[in-house]
Design a protein around this motif. Structure first.
Motif, short mmCIF file in Angstrom:
data_model
loop_
_atom_site.label_atom_id
_atom_site.label_comp_id
_atom_site.label_asym_id
_atom_site.label_seq_id
_atom_site.Cartn_x
_atom_site.Cartn_y
_atom_site.Cartn_z
N TYR A 94 -101.22 -30.90 67.75
CA TYR A 94 -101.69 -31.41 69.05
C TYR A 94 -100.90 -32.65 69.47
O TYR A 94 -100.63 -32.86 70.66
CB TYR A 94 -103.21 -31.67 69.03
N GLN A 95 -100.49 -33.45 68.48
CA GLN A 95 -99.70 -34.65 68.81
C GLN A 95 -98.30 -34.24 69.25
O GLN A 95 -97.75 -34.79 70.21
CB GLN A 95 -99.61 -35.55 67.56
N ALA A 96 -97.73 -33.27 68.54
CA ALA A 96 -96.38 -32.80 68.88
C ALA A 96 -96.38 -32.16 70.27
O ALA A 96 -95.46 -32.37 71.07
CB ALA A 96 -95.90 -31.82 67.83
N LYS A 97 -97.44 -31.41 70.57
CA LYS A 97 -97.47 -30.74 71.87
C LYS A 97 -97.59 -31.74 73.01
O LYS A 97 -97.07 -31.53 74.10
CB LYS A 97 -98.61 -29.72 71.92
N LYS A 98 -98.30 -32.85 72.76
CA LYS A 98 -98.40 -33.90 73.78
C LYS A 98 -97.00 -34.45 74.07
O LYS A 98 -96.63 -34.68 75.22
CB LYS A 98 -99.30 -35.01 73.26
N LEU A 99 -96.22 -34.63 73.01
CA LEU A 99 -94.84 -35.09 73.19
C LEU A 99 -94.00 -34.04 73.91
O LEU A 99 -93.15 -34.38 74.74
CB LEU A 99 -94.19 -35.38 71.84
N PHE A 100 -94.25 -32.78 73.60
CA PHE A 100 -93.51 -31.69 74.25
C PHE A 100 -93.64 -31.81 75.77
O PHE A 100 -92.66 -31.69 76.50
CB PHE A 100 -94.05 -30.32 73.81
N THR A 101 -94.87 -32.05 76.23
CA THR A 101 -95.06 -32.08 77.69
C THR A 101 -94.27 -33.23 78.31
O THR A 101 -93.79 -33.12 79.42
CB THR A 101 -96.55 -32.23 78.07
N ARG A 102 -94.11 -34.31 77.55
CA ARG A 102 -93.33 -35.43 78.06
C ARG A 102 -91.85 -35.05 78.27
O ARG A 102 -91.15 -35.65 79.06
CB ARG A 102 -93.42 -36.59 77.07
N PHE A 103 -91.41 -34.07 77.50
CA PHE A 103 -90.01 -33.62 77.60
C PHE A 103 -89.91 -32.28 78.33
O PHE A 103 -88.94 -31.54 78.17
CB PHE A 103 -89.38 -33.55 76.21
N ALA A 104 -90.94 -31.98 79.12
CA ALA A 104 -90.97 -30.78 79.97
C ALA A 104 -90.84 -29.47 79.19
O ALA A 104 -90.26 -28.51 79.68
CB ALA A 104 -89.91 -30.88 81.06
N ILE A 105 -91.35 -29.47 77.95
CA ILE A 105 -91.37 -28.22 77.17
C ILE A 105 -92.74 -27.59 77.40
O ILE A 105 -93.77 -28.21 77.10
CB ILE A 105 -91.15 -28.51 75.67
N PRO A 106 -92.79 -26.38 77.98
CA PRO A 106 -94.09 -25.80 78.35
C PRO A 106 -94.95 -25.45 77.13
O PRO A 106 -94.46 -24.86 76.17
CB PRO A 106 -93.72 -24.52 79.11
#
Ligand code: ADP
Ligand code: MG
Length: 398
Positions: free
Chosen positions: A6-18
């Motif tokens: 869940y933490q990694a996915k939050k970072l993903f959204t910051r880098f526009a990774i869907p």
């Protein structure tokens, strides 16, 4: 340092990774509230620092709120055992509730620091999902490794090359370029060692979405990412490794039964090699550091003894700057404080070695000394085997 999905996915959204729409819950009530926002059905994903959750019951699709409550209550507070966790599993304190995605294809995509090639490498496979390790072992040609030239960084042609290997359509290719660039930005700007998406899925509508997220940060660079360092979850790590880090000791838990206390990483590795050569298996790698003091030795020794699987201990110290008689004092202090129920073999070499060995010999404690490293390895392997036999024998009669 690993992050939770869940933490990694939050970072993903910051880098526009869907990523799919999701919410975190730490109680069945929170899970129910999250499901109201997300709607049903919903996926419940146990948050532990390990993969293999799908096969181990850590990823569950729930069709109703009642089912969700049952699953959430069962998972929260339990220990999830997967093929990638220690045998005792890892504690589940949070769940990620996620909207289900209709999957057309499951791909594998990772970026990692390739230490041998001294660059960042892209790993990709069209055979993503839960069995990528088996794919890599049996069909290495199904995994593409494409190294990024450090002087120029990730280039569009390289994104196209990887996309082509993954069998993406022209339209997906454009989305993929953005996704891979985002992943590269994330890895470099967060000083990560590995970022892995398995599976990266192509949905029925042809969209690319990261369904899983693994992020491993470089511990040595955490000082410049305080926001990320704050995401540390000690519950997912070996308690002894955490205690050792707090003491400034390098300690890594291993699978064998011989505790090793050594000063200097090179000597520690040589010691582990010698133990293995003589038929033993180290229970840990413990480096008390080049400038070990009696106090540090005492704390390190206590740490080794606190491990139940340790059947014998080998202390191998080279006294260069440090004096061996002080080391002996540290060992004696630790033994007095915590007691010792397993055989201990000590090899001291260097400054005041003779004095140190004499102190140990006159201590009245059952500490065996060794003259050479080979002698020490032989003695400790025999001692551990003897202990093992005693334990087995006792178990057999019970
Ligand atoms: P792990 O790698 O620990 O097994 P994953 O997050 O990869 O956990 O989930 C395992 C499998 O569950 C995935 O390969 C995928 O098939 C399925 N899955 C995970 N998240 C979703 C989702 N949001 N929608 C649909 N299927 C999912
Ligand atoms: Mg996965």
């Amino acid at each position: 340092m690993n992050l939770h999905e869940y933490q990694a996915k939050k970072l993903f959204t910051r880098f526009a990774i869907p990523v799919p729409e999701s919410l975190v819950a730490s109680s069945p009530d929170e899970a129910r509230a999250a499901a109201q926002t997300l709607g049903m059905p919903v996926l419940v994903k146990a948050q532990v620092h390990a993969g293999g959750r799908g096969r181990a019951g850590g990823v569950q699709r729930c069709e109703s709120v009642a089912e969700l409550e049952t699953q959430a209550s069962a998972l929260l507070g339990s220990r999830l055992v997967t093929s990638q966790t220690p045998p005792a599993g890892l504690p589940v304190s949070q769940l990620l509730l996620e909207a289900p995605v209709v999957i057309a294809r499951e791909l594998y995509l990772a970026l990692l620091v390739d230490r041998e090639a001294e660059c960042i490498a892209i790993m990709a496979s069209a055979a993503g999902g839960m069995d990528i390790e088996a794919v890599a072992a049996t069909q290495p040609e199904a995994v593409l490794v494409s190294r990024i030239e450090p002087a120029v960084g990730l280039r569009p042609w390289q994104c196209r090359q990887v996309g082509l290997f993954l069998g993406l359509t022209a339209q997906q290719q454009r989305a993929f370029e953005g996704l891979l660039s985002g992943l590269y930005q994330l890895l470099t700007s967060c000083d990560a060692r590995l970022v892995e998406i398995n599976p990266l899925v192509v949905t029925e509508d042809g969209e690319l979405i990261a369904l899983d997220a693994k992020l491993d940060l470089d511990d040595s660079a955490l000082y410049r990412h305080l926001e990320l360092a704050a995401l540390h979850d000690p519950s997912q790590e070996d308690a002894r490794e955490i205690a050792a880090r707090a003491e400034g000791l390098s300690y890594i838990s291993l699978d064998g039964d011989i505790g090793c206390m050594v000063n200097g990483a090179g000597l520690a590795m040589a010691t582990m090699d010698l133990i293995a050569l003589h038929g033993g298996a180290p229970a840990n790698f413990l480096d008390v550091g080049g400038s070990a003091t009696a106090d540090r030795v005492a704390r390190a020794f206590a740490l080794v003894l606190s491990d139940d699987k340790v059947a014998a201990v080998l202390v191998n110290i080279f006294g260069g700057i440090v004096r061996c008689d002080l080391i002996a004092e540290g060992i004696l202090a630790a033994v007095e404080e915590v007691g010792v129920e397993v055989p201990v073999v000590v090899r001291l070499e260097g400054t005041n070695a003779a004095l140190g060995l004499e102190r140990l010999a006159h201590s009245g404690l059952a500490i065996e000394t060794a003259a050479t490293l080979v002698d020490a390895a032989n003695k400790v392997v025999a001692a551990a085997a003897g202990q093992g036999a005693t334990i087995q024998h006792a178990g057999g009669e019970a």
